[in-house]
Design an enzyme around this catalytic site. Sequence first.
Site, PDB file in Angstrom:
ATOM      1  N   TYR A 462       0.732  -1.093  -0.076  1.00 47.67           N
ATOM      2  CA  TYR A 462       0.071  -0.172   0.039  1.00 47.67           C
ATOM      3  C   TYR A 462       0.890   1.168  -0.094  1.00 47.67           C
ATOM      4  O   TYR A 462       0.755   2.148  -0.654  1.00 47.67           O
ATOM      5  CB  TYR A 462      -0.998   0.129   1.236  1.00 47.67           C
ATOM      6  CG  TYR A 462      -1.694   1.400   1.300  1.00 47.67           C
ATOM      7  CD1 TYR A 462      -2.612   1.591   0.565  1.00 47.67           C
ATOM      8  CD2 TYR A 462      -1.285   2.388   2.095  1.00 47.67           C
ATOM      9  CE1 TYR A 462      -3.471   2.974   0.351  1.00 47.67           C
ATOM     10  CE2 TYR A 462      -1.775   3.523   2.360  1.00 47.67           C
ATOM     11  CZ  TYR A 462      -2.828   3.808   1.320  1.00 47.67           C
ATOM     12  OH  TYR A 462      -3.440   4.995   1.382  1.00 47.67           O
ATOM     13  N   GLU A 463       1.770   1.283   0.882  1.00 45.59           N
ATOM     14  CA  GLU A 463       2.938   2.430   0.880  1.00 45.59           C
ATOM     15  C   GLU A 463       3.467   2.506  -0.418  1.00 45.59           C
ATOM     16  O   GLU A 463       3.344   3.706  -0.879  1.00 45.59           O
ATOM     17  CB  GLU A 463       3.913   2.124   2.063  1.00 45.59           C
ATOM     18  CG  GLU A 463       4.783   3.529   2.206  1.00 45.59           C
ATOM     19  CD  GLU A 463       5.896   3.050   3.111  1.00 45.59           C
ATOM     20  OE1 GLU A 463       6.728   3.788   3.189  1.00 45.59           O
ATOM     21  OE2 GLU A 463       5.741   2.049   3.802  1.00 45.59           O
ATOM     22  N   LEU A 464       4.010   1.479  -0.945  1.00 45.13           N
ATOM     23  CA  LEU A 464       4.663   1.607  -2.131  1.00 45.13           C
ATOM     24  C   LEU A 464       3.592   2.102  -3.303  1.00 45.13           C
ATOM     25  O   LEU A 464       3.866   3.090  -4.207  1.00 45.13           O
ATOM     26  CB  LEU A 464       4.910   0.333  -2.345  1.00 45.13           C
ATOM     27  CG  LEU A 464       5.910   0.347  -4.094  1.00 45.13           C
ATOM     28  CD1 LEU A 464       7.029   0.897  -4.042  1.00 45.13           C
ATOM     29  CD2 LEU A 464       6.315  -1.308  -4.195  1.00 45.13           C
TER      30      LEU A 464
END
Length: 564
Positions: A462-464
């Site tokens: 998700y962060e990526l």
Amino acid sequence: MSLIFFLMLVIEAATDKLCPLRASIDVLEGEYFFLCYFESMQEHFQEEVYTINWYKENAGKQQPIKETHRIVSQKNLLEFWPAELSDSGNYSVTYSSGKQNFTVQKWTLNVLERNKSSCFNKNHLTTEIKNAGTGHSLKCSDLSVNENDSIAWFKDCKNYKNETERELDFKTLAVEHSGIYTCKILIHHEGKTYYSTNTIKLVVKEDAPEATTLEIVGRNEEIQTEIGKEEVLNCTGFLGYCMQEDASLYWLINQTFPEKCTGIPEREPSICEEESKTLQLGNKVYVTRLLRIKKVTDEDMHHNFTCVFQMDENTQIKIVKLKKGKIQDMPEHIFTTAMVLAVLFPCVAVAVMFFCVMFRIELVLFYRNLCRRDDTAGDGKEYDAFVSYLKDCASPTEEEREFALKILPMVLEKHFGYKLCIFERDVCPGGAVFDDIHSFIDKSRRLIIILSQNYVSDRAIYELESGLHKALVERKTKIILIEYMPISDYSFLPESLSLLPSKRVVKWKKDNSLPVNSRFWKNLRYLMPAKPTKINTKGHYNILDLGSEGTKPWTEDCDFNAPL
Ligand SMILES: *[C@@H]1O[C@H](CO)[C@@H](O)[C@H](O)[C@H]1NC(C)=O
């Protein structure tokens, strides 16, 4: 036959001065005169009976001359006692035997009118020009004279010193001797006295011709030439305003005389001298002589070609040297140079391009350093890079964490002065994680993603993904991928990653990448924004020392994977 006659006449002329060979004769009215031919001619006709006939041309026809008291034919002579104006005309004499007729000689007689007020006719004189100081004698006449004939000399029609000799001698000529001299021969014939005159105009010049007028045209010179070329050296001397017989002009090659040109191309010596030629330009007289060099040799380059111009005591020289020429036409070496340059230039260009490509990164870094370029000022961002290192709790590897939390910040922050935001280190747990991630990415100029096989958890993804979204869609943040471990299968990564240009991937090569001047750091710095730094000359970091370097120690508690 007539040719033989003519030849004989010429030979006779040399021996018999009493019968001058002349075709056109001027004679003065009222004077004794005769035409003559060579008697020896008769020998050819000795066996035959022949007659001699004198003719005068009249209205295009040969008419036999009728002898009178006045015109007498005697042996080989036709005498005029005296000549009259009407005697002018063409005369001839022939031999004839019964079968043959030969014309022996022809004359054109021109009887000139006597000048009543003068002892001579100015159209009937010869001119002799002499220099003062020399000796000279004037001859009265070639006419045959009997012993009892008397001679008188006149200068400008006045009796001259009672001179009675056939020749008038001047031991040393002076300018005052100039004048018109007339010699008068008195001939007694049949109780009467006839005469014949001869007039000479004597011009005595003040000085001998100025020896100083002798002059070589042009100075010593060097001629630029090439080996194998033909050269013609021209030497010209100025003689003055009249011909000087005793002047000589010639070439010397290092003090020796050159061979003479033959005029036959096959037998021409390699260097030869032509005959000298006299030229007249206006009233100036020049003498010129050419030295022909068929093919210039190396030896010729060291020779002195000397032109010598000589008259009496006066000598002038001119030295010509040959020298290897500079640029004539297009010399071979210029052409070669041009060709080499033409071939070399693309090579050099290619080499330069190759060099630029190979050392692109070094060049950019060097340039940034040189100009102290700063891309970070005034863009309102807080961090230079947001480092996404998201360990999966299930399979944490020490190495990777150490790289993300120790080595990376050590080098980029301490050494190159970048400011990083490492979530695990700087944004410790607490607060809305996702919002934090978003705002931190927003505040960063780059997003560094450390790729690894372990980078697989949904949350990490998700962060990526959100970072990638910003980078690729909003184009606000540039992405740098660090491939920490060799990745064989990219399929686990978000699809949008494959859109990234490959050059934005930096590969970690373990120990090889550790020194700060390694390719890994160069590549990374190249992708990072330009920022002036104080370069630390210390090239290598000991990972074991890192704990005491003052970076914020990471905590195991900062756990992204903690449930929210
Ligand atoms: C040699 O030089 C003279 C004077 O410069 C020139 O008048 C003459 O024509 C030249 N002769 C030849 C054959 O070039």
